[in-house]
Design a protein around this motif. Sequence first.
Motif, PDB file in Angstrom:
ATOM      1  N   LYS A 116      -5.932   9.302  11.329  1.00  0.00           N
ATOM      2  CA  LYS A 116      -6.613   9.597  10.059  1.00  0.00           C
ATOM      3  C   LYS A 116      -6.387   8.501   9.018  1.00  0.00           C
ATOM      4  N   THR A 117      -5.117   8.165   8.778  1.00  0.00           N
ATOM      5  CA  THR A 117      -4.827   7.177   7.734  1.00  0.00           C
ATOM      6  C   THR A 117      -5.519   5.855   8.057  1.00  0.00           C
ATOM      7  N   ASN A 118      -5.458   5.459   9.319  1.00  0.00           N
ATOM      8  CA  ASN A 118      -6.094   4.193   9.710  1.00  0.00           C
ATOM      9  C   ASN A 118      -7.599   4.231   9.505  1.00  0.00           C
ATOM     10  N   PHE A 119      -8.240   5.330   9.868  1.00  0.00           N
ATOM     11  CA  PHE A 119      -9.698   5.430   9.725  1.00  0.00           C
ATOM     12  C   PHE A 119     -10.079   5.446   8.249  1.00  0.00           C
ATOM     13  N   GLY A 173      -0.684  10.907  -2.885  1.00  0.00           N
ATOM     14  CA  GLY A 173      -0.080   9.793  -2.159  1.00  0.00           C
ATOM     15  C   GLY A 173      -0.249   9.981  -0.677  1.00  0.00           C
ATOM     16  N   TYR A 174       0.227   8.998   0.078  1.00  0.00           N
ATOM     17  CA  TYR A 174       0.106   9.042   1.535  1.00  0.00           C
ATOM     18  C   TYR A 174       1.494   9.098   2.164  1.00  0.00           C
ATOM     19  N   PHE A 175       1.665  10.019   3.108  1.00  0.00           N
ATOM     20  CA  PHE A 175       2.904  10.105   3.885  1.00  0.00           C
ATOM     21  C   PHE A 175       2.520   9.687   5.300  1.00  0.00           C
ATOM     22  N   GLY A 176       2.522   8.383   5.531  1.00  0.00           N
ATOM     23  CA  GLY A 176       1.869   7.855   6.727  1.00  0.00           C
ATOM     24  C   GLY A 176       2.824   7.375   7.800  1.00  0.00           C
ATOM     25  N   SER A 211      -3.691  -4.395  12.346  1.00  0.00           N
ATOM     26  CA  SER A 211      -4.284  -3.065  12.552  1.00  0.00           C
ATOM     27  C   SER A 211      -4.780  -2.447  11.250  1.00  0.00           C
ATOM     28  N   ASN A 212      -4.034  -2.602  10.163  1.00  0.00           N
ATOM     29  CA  ASN A 212      -4.396  -1.920   8.913  1.00  0.00           C
ATOM     30  C   ASN A 212      -3.910  -2.687   7.682  1.00  0.00           C
ATOM     31  N   PRO A 213      -4.605  -3.774   7.337  1.00  0.00           N
ATOM     32  CA  PRO A 213      -4.176  -4.605   6.199  1.00  0.00           C
ATOM     33  C   PRO A 213      -4.097  -3.820   4.893  1.00  0.00           C
ATOM     34  N   ASN A 214      -5.003  -2.861   4.684  1.00  0.00           N
ATOM     35  CA  ASN A 214      -4.958  -2.098   3.430  1.00  0.00           C
ATOM     36  C   ASN A 214      -3.677  -1.280   3.323  1.00  0.00           C
ATOM     37  N   ALA A 215      -3.262  -0.684   4.439  1.00  0.00           N
ATOM     38  CA  ALA A 215      -2.006   0.077   4.423  1.00  0.00           C
ATOM     39  C   ALA A 215      -0.839  -0.870   4.176  1.00  0.00           C
ATOM     40  N   MET A 216      -0.876  -2.061   4.798  1.00  0.00           N
ATOM     41  CA  MET A 216       0.212  -3.020   4.597  1.00  0.00           C
ATOM     42  C   MET A 216       0.333  -3.391   3.118  1.00  0.00           C
ATOM     43  N   ARG A 217      -0.816  -3.607   2.472  1.00  0.00           N
ATOM     44  CA  ARG A 217      -0.761  -3.943   1.041  1.00  0.00           C
ATOM     45  C   ARG A 217      -0.241  -2.758   0.240  1.00  0.00           C
ATOM     46  N   ALA A 218      -0.687  -1.571   0.608  1.00  0.00           N
ATOM     47  CA  ALA A 218      -0.259  -0.376  -0.137  1.00  0.00           C
ATOM     48  C   ALA A 218       1.253  -0.191  -0.057  1.00  0.00           C
ATOM     49  N   ILE A 219       1.836  -0.452   1.111  1.00  0.00           N
ATOM     50  CA  ILE A 219       3.269  -0.156   1.278  1.00  0.00           C
ATOM     51  C   ILE A 219       4.145  -1.373   0.997  1.00  0.00           C
ATOM     52  N   SER A 220       3.559  -2.389   0.361  1.00  0.00           N
ATOM     53  CA  SER A 220       4.343  -3.589   0.068  1.00  0.00           C
ATOM     54  C   SER A 220       5.099  -3.472  -1.259  1.00  0.00           C
ATOM     55  N   HIS A 221       4.950  -2.342  -1.950  1.00  0.00           N
ATOM     56  CA  HIS A 221       5.701  -2.113  -3.193  1.00  0.00           C
ATOM     57  C   HIS A 221       5.713  -0.616  -3.513  1.00  0.00           C
ATOM     58  N   ASP A 222       6.680  -0.197  -4.347  1.00  0.00           N
ATOM     59  CA  ASP A 222       6.744   1.180  -4.852  1.00  0.00           C
ATOM     60  C   ASP A 222       6.623   2.228  -3.742  1.00  0.00           C
ATOM     61  N   THR A 223       7.340   2.007  -2.645  1.00  0.00           N
ATOM     62  CA  THR A 223       7.195   2.868  -1.473  1.00  0.00           C
ATOM     63  C   THR A 223       8.562   3.379  -1.027  1.00  0.00           C
ATOM     64  N   ILE A 224       8.601   4.619  -0.577  1.00  0.00           N
ATOM     65  CA  ILE A 224       9.822   5.124   0.054  1.00  0.00           C
ATOM     66  C   ILE A 224       9.588   5.174   1.558  1.00  0.00           C
ATOM     67  N   PRO A 245      -5.597  -0.575  -1.914  1.00  0.00           N
ATOM     68  CA  PRO A 245      -6.592  -1.508  -2.469  1.00  0.00           C
ATOM     69  C   PRO A 245      -8.031  -1.031  -2.296  1.00  0.00           C
ATOM     70  N   VAL A 246      -8.282  -0.064  -1.414  1.00  0.00           N
ATOM     71  CA  VAL A 246      -9.658   0.423  -1.242  1.00  0.00           C
ATOM     72  C   VAL A 246      -9.787   1.894  -1.651  1.00  0.00           C
ATOM     73  N   LEU A 247      -8.977   2.296  -2.646  1.00  0.00           N
ATOM     74  CA  LEU A 247      -9.086   3.660  -3.157  1.00  0.00           C
ATOM     75  C   LEU A 247     -10.495   3.887  -3.714  1.00  0.00           C
ATOM     76  N   ASP A 248     -11.121   4.990  -3.337  1.00  0.00           N
ATOM     77  CA  ASP A 248     -12.482   5.273  -3.791  1.00  0.00           C
ATOM     78  C   ASP A 248     -12.503   5.554  -5.294  1.00  0.00           C
ATOM     79  N   SER A 249     -13.577   5.106  -5.961  1.00  0.00           N
ATOM     80  CA  SER A 249     -13.633   5.281  -7.413  1.00  0.00           C
ATOM     81  C   SER A 249     -13.710   6.761  -7.798  1.00  0.00           C
TER      82      SER A 249
END
Length: 602
Positions: free
Chosen positions: A271-274, A313-316, A325-338, A394-398
């Motif tokens: 799901k998260t990847n799609f 938030g996402y618990f992925g 595989s998922n550059p957007n997830a990589m960017r998302a978890i590159s800061h402020d992440t547990i 980075p691709v959060l829907d408006s």
Amino acid sequence: MEKLAPAIAPPPDIGTARTQNRAVLDWVQSVARLTQPENIFWCDGSQGENEFLLSEAERQGSVIKLNQERVPRSYLHRSNPNDVARVEQFTFICTPTKEEAGPTNNWSAPAEMYQKLHRLLAGAMRGRTMFVIPYMMGPPDSPLAKIGFEITDSIYVVLSMRIMSRMGEGAVKRLGESTSAEWNRGVHSLLDVNPERRFICHFPQDNAIISVGSGYGGNVLLSKKCLALRIGSYLARKQGWLAEHMLILGVESPEGKKHYVAAAFPSACGKTNFAMLIPPRHFAGWKVTTVGDDIAWMQIRDGRLWAVNPENGYFGVVPGTSYKSNPNAMRAISHDTIYTNVALTDDGDAWWEGKDGNPPPHAIDWRGDDWTPQSKDKAAHPNSRFATPQRNNPVLDSDFDNGAGVPISAIIFGGRRSDTMPLVFQAFDWEHGTYIGSTMASETTAAATGVVGQVRRDPMAMLPFCGYNIGDYFRHWLATGKRLSNPPLIFHVNWFRKGADGRFLWPGFGENMRVLKWIIDRAEGHGGGAETPIGFIPRPEDFDLDELGVSRDTMRELFAIKPEEWQRELEGHAKFFESLGGVVPDELHKQREKLADRLAQH
Ligand code: GTP
Ligand code: SPV
Ligand code: MN
């Protein structure tokens, strides 16, 4: 690992954000009388509070601060090695009668379960701080938005809930002072993190949840699977909407035409990847955006389904996440992440199997032990997770925060099937689509404790999350279809079919855009398709293969409908329906007979 930490002493201006709501205050007092905490900490969700709690958690050893240059403001948490996934066998729906919980849920009478839990909770927070977390699920101006309070003795839960839900002041304001307002009562205690005293219990009639003995996400972030899905699905049927284990994505064409799609895949099935897919180069100008990655609340308006993501938030799943595989997830978890249960490199970075680059020569594994590439165990637990705010995406829907929701053009079911299931097929209509959802199956994953890789039926990916009788849930789906004058089309996908060599036939990830494109074409009414016994599939000329590098033979295999596999599949459907002991609606039995006839004539 989660330390059974002593009470913390907050400075005078922190931990005091009490609500004035009498009903909440009384409930908190009654839980405090039972659990006997050293002190009560009222969370307000503020930045200052979060910083204070992070420094306390670090001091107590329940989180480790990661290298702040590599992953700013990010932390690692290690859960107890006996406590790394959801525990379906200890998850209960406690309704007055067993029938209400139905054949797919563990059931206990509420009075009995309350008694057992109250015994376990008596004095459980002695010497500890009891945190009270007010939170809201859903965009604030959604009519579906729900208020919850979670009481917990885990600082990790507080830190995670601030990421996963809309936590703090806003929820308190929205609830107001009315003692008759609807809100969820959640109580969580680690106890001594003993699997023998681990119970995740739901009391739908009381809008209450009690979770004890675990510190792992899906068992203790009560906003997520407990409230948004188990209690949520119960409320949804009562109130005429849908609470589903679905991602929500937006897909926009180069001409600016936009559709929204919701997809139900079981845990750890994509799901998260799609939801964060990046279209391949060949689809220049196409954009995919995320509304949600795990849960959809959908209501009917103007004959259509409109969806909101209740979470914040996402618990992925971490392993396998990479810039490939998922550059957007990589960017998302590159800061402020547990991060939970990943490995720690010698320079303080997080590491996991499947991350880009070479493995580190040495690391501390998820249990806290030394690890090298020669070690036979994995450095990160297969169910290691990130908790990251959706605003990091980075691709959060408006329209992620739009209370009106987004209109759904297509619903997709899917599972992890090494055989039988083609890459994609389309249901003939809503009722057939409901049948496809009700009989879907998937290989089990590390997201829940138990055997991995076993095919099991997981209707609508809701088997572990439907908070009431599954037969009534199927009926609710059928009834919802009748209320829709403009229903979404329904599809089934399978990214995981394997060839004779045991390898995935389909490259997946970004290339799933090709499947999505056919789905959108169908929704717009101009995409072609061939009718088969199981539904419509794209003909070669309907499906874009340019720049893909998958051979025609492999594509044929991906779309093959093999009679012997489908005979077995049909028997699987019959056996599953039988196992539900008479709760399955007639319409679905008839759908199975029709499928059998179509296959026989084929
Ligand atoms: P939950 O958070 O448990 O609900 O999982 P999820 O459904 O969001 O699954 P997620 O996207 O995190 O993917 C789970 C695993 O499946 C990861 O290891 C992914 O790398 C893998 N995966 C996701 N999409 C694909 C795909 O298209 N093809 C293949 N082969 N693997 C995939
Ligand atoms: C799932 O298992 O479907 C998840 C992770 O999304 S958990 O929060 O553990 O439920
Ligand atoms: Mn999930």
